[in-house]
Design a protein around this motif. Structure first.
Motif, PDB file in Angstrom:
ATOM      1  N   LYS A 172       3.843  11.771   5.638  1.00  0.00           N
ATOM      2  CA  LYS A 172       3.993  11.178   4.306  1.00  0.00           C
ATOM      3  C   LYS A 172       4.887   9.947   4.314  1.00  0.00           C
ATOM      4  N   THR A 173       4.393   8.891   3.728  1.00  0.00           N
ATOM      5  CA  THR A 173       5.064   7.590   3.552  1.00  0.00           C
ATOM      6  C   THR A 173       5.418   6.882   4.867  1.00  0.00           C
ATOM      7  N   ARG A 174       4.933   7.407   5.997  1.00  0.00           N
ATOM      8  CA  ARG A 174       5.176   6.679   7.257  1.00  0.00           C
ATOM      9  C   ARG A 174       4.332   5.407   7.232  1.00  0.00           C
ATOM     10  N   LYS A 175       4.907   4.315   7.697  1.00  0.00           N
ATOM     11  CA  LYS A 175       4.190   3.027   7.659  1.00  0.00           C
ATOM     12  C   LYS A 175       3.459   2.787   8.977  1.00  0.00           C
ATOM     13  N   ILE A 176       2.154   2.554   8.896  1.00  0.00           N
ATOM     14  CA  ILE A 176       1.365   2.381  10.111  1.00  0.00           C
ATOM     15  C   ILE A 176       0.810   0.954  10.160  1.00  0.00           C
ATOM     16  N   ALA A 177       1.053   0.264  11.270  1.00  0.00           N
ATOM     17  CA  ALA A 177       0.467  -1.074  11.445  1.00  0.00           C
ATOM     18  C   ALA A 177      -0.952  -0.905  11.974  1.00  0.00           C
ATOM     19  N   ILE A 178      -1.918  -1.386  11.211  1.00  0.00           N
ATOM     20  CA  ILE A 178      -3.308  -1.359  11.670  1.00  0.00           C
ATOM     21  C   ILE A 178      -3.579  -2.740  12.253  1.00  0.00           C
ATOM     22  N   ILE A 179      -3.643  -2.806  13.572  1.00  0.00           N
ATOM     23  CA  ILE A 179      -3.846  -4.110  14.207  1.00  0.00           C
ATOM     24  C   ILE A 179      -5.345  -4.345  14.310  1.00  0.00           C
ATOM     25  N   ALA A 180      -5.832  -5.307  13.547  1.00  0.00           N
ATOM     26  CA  ALA A 180      -7.279  -5.516  13.521  1.00  0.00           C
ATOM     27  C   ALA A 180      -7.583  -6.996  13.330  1.00  0.00           C
TER      28      ALA A 180
ATOM     29  N   ALA B 212      -3.377  11.647   4.360  1.00  0.00           N
ATOM     30  CA  ALA B 212      -2.175  12.380   4.796  1.00  0.00           C
ATOM     31  C   ALA B 212      -0.909  11.821   4.145  1.00  0.00           C
ATOM     32  N   GLY B 213      -1.071  10.821   3.267  1.00  0.00           N
ATOM     33  CA  GLY B 213       0.096  10.278   2.558  1.00  0.00           C
ATOM     34  C   GLY B 213       0.791   9.161   3.311  1.00  0.00           C
ATOM     35  N   ALA B 214       0.203   8.724   4.444  1.00  0.00           N
ATOM     36  CA  ALA B 214       0.812   7.621   5.203  1.00  0.00           C
ATOM     37  C   ALA B 214       0.445   6.285   4.551  1.00  0.00           C
ATOM     38  N   MET B 215       1.116   5.215   4.993  1.00  0.00           N
ATOM     39  CA  MET B 215       0.932   3.901   4.365  1.00  0.00           C
ATOM     40  C   MET B 215       0.423   2.896   5.404  1.00  0.00           C
ATOM     41  N   PRO B 216      -0.882   2.864   5.639  1.00  0.00           N
ATOM     42  CA  PRO B 216      -1.399   1.888   6.612  1.00  0.00           C
ATOM     43  C   PRO B 216      -1.384   0.469   6.044  1.00  0.00           C
ATOM     44  N   GLU B 217      -0.957  -0.500   6.846  1.00  0.00           N
ATOM     45  CA  GLU B 217      -0.973  -1.908   6.422  1.00  0.00           C
ATOM     46  C   GLU B 217      -1.501  -2.741   7.575  1.00  0.00           C
ATOM     47  N   VAL B 218      -2.402  -3.676   7.244  1.00  0.00           N
ATOM     48  CA  VAL B 218      -3.094  -4.407   8.302  1.00  0.00           C
ATOM     49  C   VAL B 218      -2.261  -5.600   8.793  1.00  0.00           C
ATOM     50  N   VAL B 219      -2.186  -5.699  10.130  1.00  0.00           N
ATOM     51  CA  VAL B 219      -1.537  -6.839  10.778  1.00  0.00           C
ATOM     52  C   VAL B 219      -2.632  -7.566  11.550  1.00  0.00           C
TER      53      VAL B 219
END
Ligand code: HDD
Length: 692
Positions: free
Chosen positions: A541-549, A567-574
């Motif tokens: 929950k609230t873990r920040k995930i870098a989506i490298i794309a 799952a409540g995580a926070m994906p952000e695209v890099v």
């Protein structure tokens, strides 16, 4: 009413603040006298190229206000960040206390919380090694209650008279004001070595607790022993706890130092963003309770603020929850001007004779007189109670209240002796009638002289990884100490806690390992599992995930993003550029970061998308490989599929990707279970058994 509507409904404090809020939208610019202004770019001059004229009142007023915009920063805890929220008790605590806000589970008490570091200035970095302040102001119907605590349950000293000395030692050294927001310098460690009551807190300070991942993931402690008193006048000793619902988590040291450069606002940004995105931070309120008759039944003095009450001996009873759900409107008005005081209590809460607490009861009002410019700081909107205020205090700098009538004294006949006092049954505060007998002395109580047993308890309770981190923290901190004799004295002190620790530290800092330490007491119990962060709550929950794309990323990415969000995580695209990027199947995702504007230090995990075209674009970015390597070095979960996995292997320059915390998929078969495995890895946070 839905939970969301309940949260949106204004509480009594929010309503009170409304009358002070000002919006400039669509308004005309005026002076402070309410005069409409016609020119705000050019001062009044005698001729186009001539001197400015004194009669330009708008210029004078604007400049004068600007010249006085700064107030003194807090003498400690200068850097902080606050948020509003509410507190609810789970069940009536009538048997323990008559405090009104702890009686009714249907009552939401408004709160304001300020988190802080201790040593740094207002502009210092968030992620330094330091204790964190955790102050909570409850706006109860009976008046303000403040719990002014820290994220560690004990303190460096036992008597408030030493506080100025301790703070002088930890703050930047006075001759050159170096170092900023760091304890790795001679005066701090000289103080530690010469004041052995610091031993227990020193262990906490060198542990990962001093490097929190987020304010949302720290425990809070009232530190001192307080008293709760019920309606019959019966008292219990208590310690206050805040337990974060997301568990207690930390960064790693190398990461904290680099984040301090990449994003000095890391913790405030995290709190702000969590609230803005509706991930409201939650903390359960816990009580440890000791009966008055059991005061002397422990092998430590329950009044000693360098001692904790092991949870295995005195369990923490969870009695309520605090939710932070609203960011401030204005940092200065709210977070900077808020004034806490451990002496703000309501009937049913009382003090103990802890000499550190007793001294604090003086200091907190006193410091506001300088910081907030006079005795009327309780009238500043953020500090106003929601309970009515009536007394005979008058005048002083910046008085807001207009007290009417000729009478400003007690007792009076002219106003029927109002405002009148209240009996305890009417809600009047009554101090606990503890019996105190003794000679006036200036000495340390015999029962406060065991400095090492709980330092050992803390060390014994740590996992191997935590011990390793503490050891290298000592090697770093003492490695920065220039005076060899100071380094030597600290190692001598460590010998009284653990020989292996002392030996590992001595080895790296060029000093001798003494033959033996002093004979010191061992703790009972010998360890306390509750102290290890390995036994906390883990989740994605609230873990920040870098989506490298990159443009042309593969189909699997969309599914991974979906699974992470579920799952409540926070994906952000890099990506190599900002804005929308398209995948192979025509799907589009928005890149919020580039390799220039972000870093894997700022994320909890990374995922590298497949798709040949996209991966080629990413691979051509000069910083992309470092991004991946840093995540690996900091033990973070890494997911990668197809060409993404090949790029991962290239970046890490390793043969075999079967490494703890690395989840890859290079075939349709492997892809089927990938999402779950990656989410599980994200929920595990770090993989300490990864070999470097
Ligand atoms: Fe303190 C601020 C916590 C001991 C004197 N303290 C301050 C803040 C926190 C603490 C969280 C920041 C409040 C805010 O956010 O505005 N202090 C602690 C804890 C202590 C402690 C947990 C030990 C258990 N403090 C302590 C002592 C003294 C002070 C012994 C002096 C006798 N503390 C202050 C202060 C501050 C302060 C100088 C600076 C700004 C303020 O009060 O409002 O009065």
């Amino acid at each position: 009413m839905s939970e969301k509507d309940m949260n949106l409904k204004k509480d009594a404090k929010d309503e009170q603040l409304d009358s002070f809020r000002v919006d400039n939208d669509g308004q005309k610019l005026t002076t402070n006298q309410g005069l409409k202004v016609s020119e705000d770019e050019f001062s009044l001059k005698a001729g186009e190229r001539g001197p400015t004229l004194m009669e330009d009142f708008h210029f004078r007023e604007k400049m004068t206000h600007f010249d006085h915009e700064r107030i003194p920063e807090r003498v400690v805890h200068a850097r902080g960040f606050g948020a509003h929220g509410y507190f609810e008790v789970y069940e009536p605590l009538t048997e323990l206390t008559k405090a009104g806000f702890l009686q009714d589970p249907n009552v939401k008490t408004p709160v304001f919380v300020r988190f802080s570091t201790v040593a740094g200035s207002r502009g210092s970095a968030d992620t330094v090694r330091d204790v964190r302040g955790f102050s909570t102001k409850f706006y109860t119907e009976e008046g303000i209650v403040d719990i002014v605590g820290n994220n560690m349950p004990v303190f460096f000293i036992q008597d408030a008279i030493k506080f100025p000395d301790f703070i002088h030692a930890v703050k930047p050294e006075p001759h050159n004001e170096i170092p900023q927001a760091a304890s790795a310098h001679d005066t701090f460690w000289d103080f530690i070595a010469n004041n052995p009551e610091t031993a227990h807190m020193m262990m906490w300070h060198l542990s990962d607790r001093a490097l929190p991942r987020s304010f949302r993931m720290m425990e809070g402690f009232g530190v001192h022993t307080f008293r709760l008193v019920n309606a019959e006048g019966k008292a219990h000793f208590v310690k206050f706890h805040w337990k974060p619902v997301l568990g207690v988590h930390s960064l790693v040291w190398d990461e904290t130092q680099k984040i301090a450069g990449k994003d000095p606002d890391f913790h405030r940004r995290d709190l702000w963003d969590a609230i803005e995105t509706g991930n409201y931070p939650e903390f359960e309120f816990g009580l440890q309770v000791i009966k008055e008759e059991d005061e002397f039944n422990f092998d430590f003095d329950i009044l000693d603020p360098t001692k904790l009450w092991p949870e295995e001996l005195v369990p923490v009873r969870k009695v309520g929850k605090m939710t932070l759900n609203r960011n401030t409107d204005n940092f200065f008005s709210e977070t900077e001007q808020v004034a806490f005081h451990p002496g703000h209590v309501v009937p049913g809460i009382d003090f103990s004779n802890d000499p550190l607490l007793q001294g604090r009861l003086f200091s907190y009002t006193d410091t506001q007189l300088t910081r907030l410019g006079g005795p009327n700081f309780a009238e500043i909107p953020i500090n106003r109670p929601i309970a009515p205020v009536h007394n005979n205090q008058r005048d002083g700098m910046h008085r807001m209240t207009i007290n009417r009538g000729p009478v400003s004294y007690h007792r009076n006949g002219m106003a029927g002796n109002s405002p009148s006092t209240s009996t305890p049954s009417e809600g009047g505060y009554e101090h606990y009638t503890e019996r105190v007998d003794g000679r006036k002395v200036q000495a340390r109580s015999e029962s406060f002289k065991d400095f090492y047993s709980q330092a050992k308890l803390f060390w014994n309770s740590m996992s191997d990884v935590e011990k390793k981190h503490i050891t290298s923290a000592f090697q770093f901190e003492l490695g920065k100490v220039q005076r060899k004799e100071v380094r030597q004295s600290v190692v001598n002190l460590l010998m009284n806690i653990d020989t292996t620790l002392a030996a590992s530290v001595a080895l790296k800092i060029g000093v001798q390992l003494p033959e033996a330490g002093e004979e010191t007491k061992n703790p009972t119990p010998s360890d306390s599992p509750a102290l290890s962060m390995m036994n906390t709550i883990f989740s994605a929950k609230t873990r920040k995930i870098a989506i490298i794309a990159g443009e042309g990323f593969d189909q699997a990415t969309t599914e991974v993003i979906k699974a992470l969000k579920k799952a409540g995580a926070m994906p952000e695209v890099v990506s190599d550029r900002l804005g929308p990027i398209s995948g192979q199947g025509g799907q589009s995702i928005e890149a919020l970061h580039t390799f220039l504007t972000s870093d894997s230090l700022l994320f909890d995990a990374i995922y590298i998308a497949g798709g040949k075209e996209g991966v080629n674009l990413i691979a051509s970015e000069p910083d992309a490989k470092d991004f991946v390597r840093e995540a690996y070095k900091h033990f973070k979960p890494i997911g990668a599929v197809n060409e993404g996995a090949a790029f991962l292997q290239q970046s890490l320059a390793i043969e075999d990707l079967r490494v703890p915390g690395i989840v890859t998929a290079r075939s349709t078969e492997e892809l089927s279970g990938f999402d779950n495995k990656f989410v599980e890895a994200v929920a595990a946070h770090r993989f300490w058994d990864r070999k470097m």
